[in-house]
Design an enzyme around this catalytic site. Structure first.
Site, mmCIF file in Angstrom:
data_model
loop_
_atom_site.group_PDB
_atom_site.id
_atom_site.type_symbol
_atom_site.label_atom_id
_atom_site.label_comp_id
_atom_site.label_asym_id
_atom_site.label_seq_id
_atom_site.Cartn_x
_atom_site.Cartn_y
_atom_site.Cartn_z
ATOM 1 N N HIS A 106 62.974 84.009 91.675
ATOM 2 C CA HIS A 106 63.643 85.040 90.869
ATOM 3 C C HIS A 106 62.575 85.954 90.289
ATOM 4 O O HIS A 106 61.492 85.501 89.923
ATOM 5 C CB HIS A 106 64.446 84.406 89.722
ATOM 6 N N ASP A 144 72.234 81.251 92.815
ATOM 7 C CA ASP A 144 72.871 81.173 94.136
ATOM 8 C C ASP A 144 72.663 79.835 94.826
ATOM 9 O O ASP A 144 73.180 79.630 95.932
ATOM 10 C CB ASP A 144 72.329 82.296 95.024
HETATM 11 C C1 SDX Z 1 70.063 87.165 92.342
HETATM 12 O O1 SDX Z 1 67.601 90.188 89.355
HETATM 13 C C2 SDX Z 1 68.574 89.402 89.070
HETATM 14 O O2 SDX Z 1 68.860 89.100 87.926
HETATM 15 C C3 SDX Z 1 69.378 88.929 90.256
HETATM 16 C C4 SDX Z 1 70.430 87.866 89.967
HETATM 17 C C5 SDX Z 1 71.577 88.411 89.143
HETATM 18 O O3 SDX Z 1 72.278 87.625 88.502
HETATM 19 O O4 SDX Z 1 71.834 89.644 89.241
HETATM 20 O O5 SDX Z 1 69.865 86.772 89.272
HETATM 21 C C6 SDX Z 1 71.064 87.364 91.254
HETATM 22 O O6 SDX Z 1 69.856 88.076 93.122
HETATM 23 C C7 SDX Z 1 69.289 85.874 92.405
HETATM 24 C C8 SDX Z 1 68.191 85.879 93.543
HETATM 25 C C9 SDX Z 1 68.908 85.537 94.846
HETATM 26 N N1 SDX Z 1 67.977 85.706 96.003
HETATM 27 C C10 SDX Z 1 67.515 84.641 96.656
HETATM 28 O O7 SDX Z 1 67.728 83.463 96.337
HETATM 29 C C11 SDX Z 1 66.703 85.005 97.905
HETATM 30 C C12 SDX Z 1 65.408 84.179 97.961
HETATM 31 N N2 SDX Z 1 64.547 84.611 96.886
HETATM 32 C C13 SDX Z 1 63.511 85.597 97.175
HETATM 33 O O8 SDX Z 1 63.904 86.547 98.126
HETATM 34 C C14 SDX Z 1 62.843 86.120 95.917
HETATM 35 O O9 SDX Z 1 62.550 85.033 95.143
HETATM 36 C C15 SDX Z 1 63.543 87.155 95.071
HETATM 37 C C16 SDX Z 1 64.001 88.335 95.864
HETATM 38 C C17 SDX Z 1 64.724 86.557 94.378
HETATM 39 C C18 SDX Z 1 62.554 87.613 93.993
HETATM 40 O O10 SDX Z 1 61.538 88.263 94.680
HETATM 41 P P1 SDX Z 1 60.310 88.931 93.863
HETATM 42 O O11 SDX Z 1 60.495 88.869 92.406
HETATM 43 O O12 SDX Z 1 60.049 90.272 94.451
HETATM 44 O O13 SDX Z 1 59.145 87.946 94.134
HETATM 45 P P2 SDX Z 1 58.247 88.020 95.397
HETATM 46 O O14 SDX Z 1 59.085 88.291 96.601
HETATM 47 O O15 SDX Z 1 57.132 88.953 95.103
HETATM 48 O O16 SDX Z 1 57.760 86.528 95.474
HETATM 49 C C19 SDX Z 1 56.604 86.137 94.796
HETATM 50 C C20 SDX Z 1 55.936 85.166 95.765
HETATM 51 C C21 SDX Z 1 55.735 85.741 97.172
HETATM 52 O O17 SDX Z 1 54.617 85.119 97.730
HETATM 53 P P3 SDX Z 1 53.183 85.951 97.732
HETATM 54 O O18 SDX Z 1 53.464 87.274 98.445
HETATM 55 O O19 SDX Z 1 52.849 86.160 96.266
HETATM 56 O O20 SDX Z 1 52.240 85.044 98.488
HETATM 57 O O21 SDX Z 1 56.790 84.011 95.936
HETATM 58 C C22 SDX Z 1 57.194 83.933 97.294
HETATM 59 C C23 SDX Z 1 56.938 85.271 97.945
HETATM 60 O O22 SDX Z 1 56.690 85.129 99.333
HETATM 61 N N3 SDX Z 1 58.613 83.618 97.278
HETATM 62 C C24 SDX Z 1 59.194 82.704 98.055
HETATM 63 C C25 SDX Z 1 60.550 82.720 97.663
HETATM 64 N N4 SDX Z 1 60.744 83.624 96.698
HETATM 65 C C26 SDX Z 1 59.534 84.181 96.475
HETATM 66 N N5 SDX Z 1 58.736 81.896 99.034
HETATM 67 C C27 SDX Z 1 59.637 81.091 99.619
HETATM 68 N N6 SDX Z 1 60.951 81.024 99.300
HETATM 69 C C28 SDX Z 1 61.437 81.835 98.332
HETATM 70 N N7 SDX Z 1 62.741 81.791 98.009
#
Ligand code: SDX
Length: 431
Positions: free
Chosen positions: A308, A366
Site C-alpha cells: 500500500h 483487498d
Molecule cells: C487499494 O490508495 C489507497 O488508499 C487505495 C485503497 C483504497 O481504499 O482506496 O486502499 C485501495 O487500491 C489497495 C491496494 C490494492 N492493490 C494491490 O493489492 C495490488 C498489489 N499492490 C501493489 O501494486 C502496490 O503495493 C501498490 C500499488 C498498492 C502500492 O504501490 P506503491 O505505493 O507505488 O509502491 P511501489 O510500487 O513503489 O512498491 C514499493 C516496492 C517496490 O519494490 P522496489 O521497486 O522498491 O524494489 O515494493 C514492491 C515494489 O516492487 N511491491 C511489491 C508489492 N507491492 C509493492 N512487491 C511484491 N508484491 C507486492 N504486492
C-alpha cells in the site's frame, strides 16, 4: 488549516524563498508551494504524488505507520463493529454521527431514491452479456447525467444534496442490474422494507419465481464490507473524482470517472485479482513459488492484496475482514475453505519474508474481501463493482467538500518536459 509561524527556507539560484508551513490536526506538516513557480520560476516534481498533499480535508485520516484509519475521527474498527453503512454515510457526508431523527430522515431519503428511471433498463440491452460489470457500471452511472437534470448544477447546494443521495441510493440498484444482466436473469426492483445491505442482496440473488429470504448473517457481513470500503483519503479514484469535479463537471460524470479509475488491478481491481491469484496458487505447497515470483524484479507478478502506498503496517480494514472471513465462512459451514487457508498461510509466509519486511508490505483491504464475497455467492467480476458502490459515498463526500470550498479551482498540474525543443517542419521529400 492553521498557518503556523514556521516556514522553510529554499535557497535557489542565489535567491532565498520562504515557504510557509501548515500544521494539520494530525499527520505531517505541509509546505505551501502555491507561489513557488511565480516567485522562483521552478516546478516541484512528484509523479505518483508520493510526497504531495493535493488538498486539505476533514473527512478521513490515515496513519500509515500505525495502521490507523479514522472517519471524522472515529476509528474504522469501531465503526465496523458498532455502526452500519448508512450511518457511516451520514457521518462522512455531514461530519457528525446522526441523532435518531436525523438517521431516520436520511435513511428514508436514500430508500426513496433506490429505483432508477425505467428507460435506464435499455442501456444494459446494448452490452454483451459477458461485458465486465465494471464496464456497464461506468457507462450507466455516467448516463445518469442524461436523466437527472434537476441535480446537475454543482453551484446549487440543494442539487448537490439531491445528487449525493441519488448516487448513494442508486449505485446498489445499478450494480445489481449489471450482475443480473451478466447472468441472464431479470432485473429485481429494490424493496423499501429492506435495509440498504439486505436490499442489495435481494436485488442480486432473488428471482421472480420464488421467495427470497435475506440471510441476516450475510446482510451484516455485506454491510461491514460496505463500511470498510466507504472512504480512504486521497486515493487514486478519489483524486480522479476531485480532478474531474474541479472543471465543474456534473457529479454523475465525476463518479463515473472514479469508477473507471477504481477498476485498475493496482487499485480497486485488486480484490478480483487477489482471489484469482489465490485460485492460481491453489494449495499451500505452491506458496513459496509465488513468493519468489513476487520478489523477482524480472517477473511482473505482484502479490495482489499486498502492499500500500500509505500503510507501512497492516491495513486496519484487512484485520477486520480477516476476522469477518472466519466468522462468515464458519457460519456458512465452509470454514475449511481452501482459499482461506492459502490466504492465511500466504500472509504468514510473506510477513516473515525479509523482502516483504524490508519493503513494509502488508495485507491490504483487498486481501480477504474476495474470499468473503465469493462465499456469499458473488462471482469475482462483481468484487470491484461492490467496492465501487461502497466507495461512492466517499467520492461524493470528498466532492462536496471540494465544491463547497471557495478556494476551489481547476486542477492543472505542470510537467518536467524532456521532449524536442522547437524545430521547423520538414517536407516529406526531405525526410
Ligand atoms: C487499494 O490508495 C489507497 O488508499 C487505495 C485503497 C483504497 O481504499 O482506496 O486502499 C485501495 O487500491 C489497495 C491496494 C490494492 N492493490 C494491490 O493489492 C495490488 C498489489 N499492490 C501493489 O501494486 C502496490 O503495493 C501498490 C500499488 C498498492 C502500492 O504501490 P506503491 O505505493 O507505488 O509502491 P511501489 O510500487 O513503489 O512498491 C514499493 C516496492 C517496490 O519494490 P522496489 O521497486 O522498491 O524494489 O515494493 C514492491 C515494489 O516492487 N511491491 C511489491 C508489492 N507491492 C509493492 N512487491 C511484491 N508484491 C507486492 N504486492
Amino acid at each position: 488549516m492553521t498557518e503556523t509561524q514556521k516556514s522553510a527556507t529554499l535557497s535557489l539560484n542565489g535567491e532565498t524563498y520562504e515557504l510557509p508551513i501548515f500544521s494539520p490536526t494530525a499527520g505531517p506538516d505541509v509546505l505551501d508551494i502555491r507561489k513557488l513557480y511565480a516567485q522562483a520560476g521552478v516546478f516541484t516534481y512528484d509523479p505518483g504524488f508520493t510526497s504531495t498533499a493535493s488538498c486539505d480535508s476533514t473527512i478521513t485520516y490515515i496513519d500509515g505507520g500505525k495502521g490507523e484509519l479514522l472517519h471524522r475521527g472515529y476509528p474504522i474498527d469501531q465503526l465496523a463493529s458498532k455502526s452500519h453503512y448508512l450511518e457511516v454515510c451520514y457521518l462522512l457526508l455531514y461530519g457528525e454521527l446522526p441523532t435518531a431523527a436525523q438517521l431516520e430522515d436520511f435513511e428514508t431519503r436514500v430508500t426513496r431514491h433506490t429505483m432508477v428511471h425505467e428507460q435506464m433498463h435499455n442501456f444494459f440491452r446494448g452490452f454483451r452479456r459477458d461485458a465486465h460489470p465494471m464496464a456497464t457500471l461506468v457507462g450507466v452511472v455516467g448516463a445518469m447525467s442524461a436523466f437527472y437534470h434537476d441535480s446537475l448544477d454543482v453551484t446549487d447546494p440543494w442539487q448537490r444534496e439531491v445528487a449525493a443521495v441519488r448516487l448513494i441510493a442508486k449505485l446498489p440498484t445499478i450494480a445489481a442490474m449489471a450482475y443480473k444482466y451478466s447472468i441472464g436473469q431479470p432485473f429485481v426492483y429494490p424493496k423499501n422494507d429492506l435495509d440498504y445491505s439486505a436490499n442489495f442482496l435481494h436485488m442480486c440473488f432473488s428471482v421472480p419465481s420464488e421467495e427470497y429470504h435475506v440471510n441476516p448473517i450475510l446482510s451484516r457481513a455485506m454491510d461491514r464490507i460496505f463500511i470498510l470500503h466507504a472512504d480512504h483519503e486521497q486515493n487514486a479514484s478519489t483524486s480522479t473524482v476531485r480532478l474531474a469535479s474541479s472543471s465543474g463537471a456534473n457529479p454523475f460524470a465525476c463518479i463515473a470517472a472514479g469508477i473507471a479509475c477504481l477498476w485498475g488491478p493496482a487499485h480497486g481491481g485488486a480484490n478480483q485479482a487477489c482471489l484469482e491469484m489465490l485460485k492460481e496458487i491453489g494449495s499451500v505447497d505452491r506458496i513459496p513459488e509465488f513468493i519468489e515470483r513476487a520478489k523477482d524484479k524480472n517477473d511482473p507478478f505482484r502479490l495482489m492484496g499486498f502492499g500500500h502506498r500509505v500503510y507501512k503496517n497492516t491495513d486496519p480494514r484487512a484485520k477486520v475482514l480477516k476476522q469477518s472471513a472466519d466468522e462468515v465462512l464458519e457460519l456458512l459451514g465452509v470454514e475449511d475453505n481452501p482459499l482461506l487457508q492459502v490466504a492465511k498461510e500466504l500472509e504468514q509466509t510473506a510477513l516473515n519474508d525479509p523482502y516483504f519486511i524490508e519493503k513494509k508490505l502488508f495485507p491490504n483491504v483487498d486481501f480477504y474481501s474476495g474470499i468473503i464475497l465469493e462465499a456469499m455467492g458473488f462471482p469475482t467480476s462483481m468484487f470491484t463493482p461492490i467496492f465501487a458502490l461502497s466507495r461512492t459515498v466517499g467520492w461524493i463526500s470528498q466532492w462536496k467538500e471540494m465544491i463547497a470550498d471557495p478556494q476551489n479551482k481547476i486542477g492543472r498540474p505542470r510537467q518536467l518536459y524532456l521532449g524536442e525543443t522547437m524545430r521547423d517542419y520538414t517536407d516529406i521529400e526531405k525526410r
